[in-house]
Design an enzyme around this catalytic site. Structure first.
Site, mmCIF file in Angstrom:
data_model
loop_
_atom_site.group_PDB
_atom_site.id
_atom_site.type_symbol
_atom_site.label_atom_id
_atom_site.label_comp_id
_atom_site.label_asym_id
_atom_site.label_seq_id
_atom_site.Cartn_x
_atom_site.Cartn_y
_atom_site.Cartn_z
ATOM 1 N N ARG A 163 -13.935 72.232 -52.783
ATOM 2 C CA ARG A 163 -14.738 71.606 -53.827
ATOM 3 C C ARG A 163 -16.145 71.381 -53.280
ATOM 4 N NH1 ARG A 163 -9.771 69.084 -53.424
ATOM 5 N NH2 ARG A 163 -8.403 69.307 -55.243
ATOM 6 N N LYS A 189 -9.369 65.064 -52.001
ATOM 7 C CA LYS A 189 -9.075 63.897 -52.830
ATOM 8 C C LYS A 189 -8.048 63.018 -52.136
ATOM 9 C CE LYS A 189 -10.070 66.042 -57.313
ATOM 10 N NZ LYS A 189 -9.520 66.413 -58.643
ATOM 11 N N HIS A 265 -17.878 75.014 -59.152
ATOM 12 C CA HIS A 265 -16.412 75.054 -59.120
ATOM 13 C C HIS A 265 -15.871 76.450 -59.427
ATOM 14 C CE1 HIS A 265 -13.094 72.337 -58.422
ATOM 15 N NE2 HIS A 265 -12.405 72.889 -59.404
ATOM 16 N N ARG A 268 -14.627 78.251 -56.336
ATOM 17 C CA ARG A 268 -13.284 77.855 -55.912
ATOM 18 C C ARG A 268 -12.221 78.623 -56.695
ATOM 19 N NH1 ARG A 268 -10.180 73.551 -53.804
ATOM 20 N NH2 ARG A 268 -8.664 72.598 -55.206
ATOM 21 N N HIS A 291 -3.826 71.423 -53.644
ATOM 22 C CA HIS A 291 -3.140 70.837 -54.788
ATOM 23 C C HIS A 291 -1.888 70.114 -54.299
ATOM 24 C CE1 HIS A 291 -4.982 73.821 -57.922
ATOM 25 N NE2 HIS A 291 -5.811 72.873 -57.551
ATOM 26 N N TYR A 300 -3.120 76.265 -63.938
ATOM 27 C CA TYR A 300 -4.410 76.922 -63.875
ATOM 28 C C TYR A 300 -4.299 78.438 -63.864
ATOM 29 C CZ TYR A 300 -6.833 72.528 -62.844
ATOM 30 O OH TYR A 300 -7.370 71.272 -62.914
#
Length: 346
Positions: A163, A189, A265, A268, A291, A300
């Site tokens: 990211r 994250k 993005h 990515r 993820h 996705y």
């Protein structure tokens, strides 16, 4: 400013500056996202002809929050996911405030009862081709210092699939270029660390970049920075978005393979898609992307998976096959009886 307004803003200040970092251990990115969400909500309340200096908890209600969410989606064109993220931030703040002021408990329960909106629209990711990548990487002007920096940023953004904020947060200590397996360590994250291998060519570019942009090799220096009047600061996501958008417009003029509206993005998604197209198993793609759930990756890349299967089927079907060469001519249009049978009407 009224006393009620002062009380409201102090609660927000303590929530953002004390509770989230010290008690929740929230990451700077999470705090930034919650701050932006609360700012948006306050801006919306102001737009309803409430002066900023008079806003208090009396301006907050279930109806106000629900109308704010609808405004985000309908007037500001926010996605359902972004809408739900703003709702989560407001709920978190109200829970915090009500635990410290029992008079807010009923209000907190009313807002806590607002449900997330389900997203029934299949998510289709945007990505560019490997041919488009070549054109994009030709756009930064290598005769200019910023152009040299931008090129290396684009290369590492694509190669790592990280990211944009993860790249911006990289410090020199996170870059490992020695040995046979160069890699970077990124913080994702939830402050989760992951190690991402990089290609030899990327390492070569990074070595040259560091020699020029980091001659003193200070471990806590940000890899990418801006320099204003001799003062270095961490590069911002806005800055990255601007030069990537510019290179997208330039590249699109040379080839329509390059998306006209290029954004960070997309690098990515494109890197992950290219790896997937070239045989990397989906569970490995999920791990590489960071993820936490495979369902996120499947959601996705489900549409891409169908496209890949279709392309593979067409490539694997012989040109001698009557479905391909057109020898099979079925004329059913005028056969009403057959049509009724086919559609279960007979």
């Amino acid at each position: 400013m009224t006393n009620n307004a002062l009380y409201f803003y102090r609660k927000i200040r303590d929530y953002l500056n004390i509770y989230l970092p010290n008690q929740r251990g929230a990451s700077p990115n999470t705090i930034k996202a919650y701050r932006e969400a609360l700012n948006s909500f306050i801006d919306y309340i102001v737009s309803l002809e409430n002066p900023l200096k008079q806003i208090s908890f009396s301006c907050v209600s279930r109806d106000a929050v629900e109308s704010f969410l609808d405004w985000l989606e309908q007037d500001k064109s926010y996605s359902i996911s972004s809408r739900n993220q703003r709702l989560a931030a407001i709920k978190s703040f109200m829970k915090y405030a009500s635990e410290r002021d029992k008079t807010l408990m009923v209000l907190n329960l009313e807002i806590a009862d607002i449900t997330k909106k389900k997203n029934t629209i299949p998510h289709e990711i945007e990505f560019f081709s490997e041919a488009a990548l070549s054109i994009i990487l030709e756009q930064p002007d290598q005769n200019k210092r910023n152009g040299q920096r931008d090129l290396v940023f684009l290369i590492i953004l694509y190669d790592t699939g990280a990211r944009v904020q993860e790249i911006l947060d990289l410090q020199l200590r996170d870059i490992h270029l020695d040995g046979n397996n160069p890699f970077v360590s990124v913080t994702g994250k939830g402050r989760k660390m992951r190690t991402i291998p990089i290609m030899e060519k990327t390492r070569d570019h990074l070595i040259k970049y560091c020699r020029k942009f980091h001659p003193y090799n200070q471990a806590d220096d940000y890899l990418f920075y801006t320099d204003r009047k001799g003062i270095r600061t961490q590069m911002s996501a806005d800055n990255v978005g601007k030069f990537i958008a510019k290179y997208g417009r330039q590249g699109h003029l040379k080839s329509t393979e390059v998306p006209e509206h290029l954004y960070p993005h997309m690098f990515r998604h494109s890197r992950a898609m290219h790896l997937y197209h070239n045989g990397m198993p989906l569970p490995l793609v999920a791990e590489w992307l960071g993820h936490s759930k495979m369902d996120t990756t499947r959601q996705y890349y489900a549409n891409a998976d169908t496209t890949m299967k279709q392309e593979a089927i067409e490539k694997a079907t012989s040109k001698l096959n009557p479905l391909i060469n057109g020898e099979l001519d079925l004329d059913w249009e005028d056969d009403e009886e057959l049509l009724k049978k086919l559609y279960g009407l007979k």
